[in-house]
Design a protein around this motif. Structure first.
Motif, short mmCIF file in Angstrom:
data_model
loop_
_atom_site.label_atom_id
_atom_site.label_comp_id
_atom_site.label_asym_id
_atom_site.label_seq_id
_atom_site.Cartn_x
_atom_site.Cartn_y
_atom_site.Cartn_z
N PHE A 18 0.80 -1.13 0.54
CA PHE A 18 0.00 -0.08 0.00
C PHE A 18 0.79 0.84 0.17
O PHE A 18 0.51 2.82 -0.63
CB PHE A 18 -1.44 0.07 0.53
N LEU A 21 2.61 1.45 -3.67
CA LEU A 21 1.41 2.20 -4.45
C LEU A 21 0.94 4.15 -4.00
O LEU A 21 1.16 4.04 -5.08
CB LEU A 21 -0.06 1.16 -4.28
N ALA A 22 0.77 3.82 -2.66
CA ALA A 22 0.77 5.32 -2.78
C ALA A 22 1.73 6.78 -3.01
O ALA A 22 1.34 7.65 -3.66
CB ALA A 22 0.24 5.77 -1.01
N HIS A 25 1.74 6.85 -7.19
CA HIS A 25 0.38 7.52 -7.36
C HIS A 25 0.75 8.37 -6.98
O HIS A 25 0.76 9.74 -8.12
CB HIS A 25 -0.24 6.42 -6.71
N THR A 51 -2.65 2.52 -10.50
CA THR A 51 -2.57 2.20 -8.91
C THR A 51 -3.75 2.94 -8.31
O THR A 51 -4.47 2.77 -7.85
CB THR A 51 -1.30 3.53 -8.65
N LYS A 52 -4.66 4.36 -8.74
CA LYS A 52 -5.58 4.65 -7.39
C LYS A 52 -6.64 3.24 -7.64
O LYS A 52 -6.71 3.43 -6.60
CB LYS A 52 -6.05 5.79 -8.91
N LEU A 55 -5.25 1.17 -5.09
CA LEU A 55 -5.13 1.46 -3.31
C LEU A 55 -6.02 0.69 -2.23
O LEU A 55 -5.71 0.52 -1.06
CB LEU A 55 -4.46 3.19 -3.32
N CYS A 80 -12.96 2.31 -3.26
CA CYS A 80 -12.37 1.61 -4.70
C CYS A 80 -13.49 1.89 -5.91
O CYS A 80 -12.81 2.79 -6.98
CB CYS A 80 -12.02 0.69 -4.57
N ASP A 83 -13.77 5.97 -6.58
CA ASP A 83 -12.56 6.55 -7.00
C ASP A 83 -12.16 5.38 -9.16
O ASP A 83 -11.87 6.37 -9.57
CB ASP A 83 -10.90 5.25 -6.83
N ILE A 211 -5.49 10.33 0.62
CA ILE A 211 -4.94 8.38 0.80
C ILE A 211 -4.59 9.03 2.71
O ILE A 211 -5.18 7.76 3.38
CB ILE A 211 -3.76 8.23 0.32
N SER A 215 -5.98 6.04 5.09
CA SER A 215 -5.27 5.31 5.99
C SER A 215 -5.13 5.67 7.49
O SER A 215 -5.77 4.79 8.28
CB SER A 215 -4.01 5.29 5.68
#
Length: 241
Positions: A18, A21-22, A25, A51-52, A55, A80, A83, A211, A215
């Motif tokens: 994660f 990926l973040a 991105h 990637t979006k 996530l 998701c 997104d 993000i 999180s």
């Protein structure tokens, strides 16, 4: 096998995935903004698109391997969906994406009610007044610049979002910060729709706060995993003699 049983090794791997990926991105968003065209722009654009949508499923997997509640994973997976729909674009998909995020907020509210602890009544009333005032002020400021067909949906969605942010106070400071960051992220989107002046690389700031919000909400809830809100004490019954 219990699907919510903690699996520390898998959780660590998913958390690293994660984070990578973040980072990819967010960097790709900056590169895409800085390069108007050419090979670097195309690569950055492809990285953003790839990637979006990945996530939140990875963060949901991390939450489940940590023993988090399924509704937390549900909230992240609805994120998701939102997104992905917003990334495709179009008025109808924007509304559907907003509906997906709204469903995620409902999931959060249910988890907050089950696992949170209500603050003192005086603090709750004061916080509620602040959140309602912030919602009303923001909607009033944005209203003239919003397209007519989006005013109602945006006002209704933002009220639910504000309720989610307020509800996150039940979980603790980390989740409360996540709720505020979610408010900030979606406010940045709304100001763009209303044609307000934007900071450089506006999509970077939207995604950075989003993000961080998801999180913080996930980690805040994971701290309460397995500790549902205590039930109210039963009323004592008179002893019959």
């Amino acid at each position: 096998m219990n699907p919510t049983r903690p699996r520390p090794r898998a959780a660590r791997v998913l958390l690293v995935v994660f984070a990578v990926l973040a980072a990819v991105h967010l960097v790709a968003l900056l590169v895409r903004t800085a390069t108007g065209s050419g090979g670097a722009h195309a690569v950055a654009d492809a990285a953003v698109l790839a990637t979006k949508p990945a996530l939140m499923p990875v963060l949901a997997g991390y939450a489940l391997t940590r023993g988090g509640p399924p509704l937390l994973a549900g909230a992240l997976l609805f994120g998701c969906c939102g997104d992905t729909l917003l990334q495709i674009g179009g008025d109808l998909l924007f509304l559907l994406g907003m509906a997906a995020f709204a469903a995620g907020h409902v999931c959060y509210l249910v988890v907050f009610a089950r696992r949170g602890t209500a603050p003192a009544r005086s603090r709750t009333a004061a916080a509620a007044a602040v959140y309602v005032l912030a919602w009303g002020t923001l909607v009033a400021l944005l209203w003239p610049g919003l397209p007519a067909d989006l005013r109602g949906p945006v006002a209704g969605y933002s009220l639910l979002l504000t309720g989610m942010a307020f509800g996150s106070l039940r979980i603790g400071p980390l989740a409360a910060v996540g709720g505020l960051l979610f408010l900030l992220s979606d406010t940045l989107i709304a100001t763009g729709i209303a044609d307000w002046p934007q900071a450089p690389a506006p999509q970077f700031w939207v995604m950075l706060t989003y993000i961080a919000a998801q999180s913080a909400l996930a980690l805040g809830l994971l701290r309460t995993a397995g500790n549902p809100a205590p039930a109210a004490p039963a009323t004592a019954r008179p002893v019959q003699v």
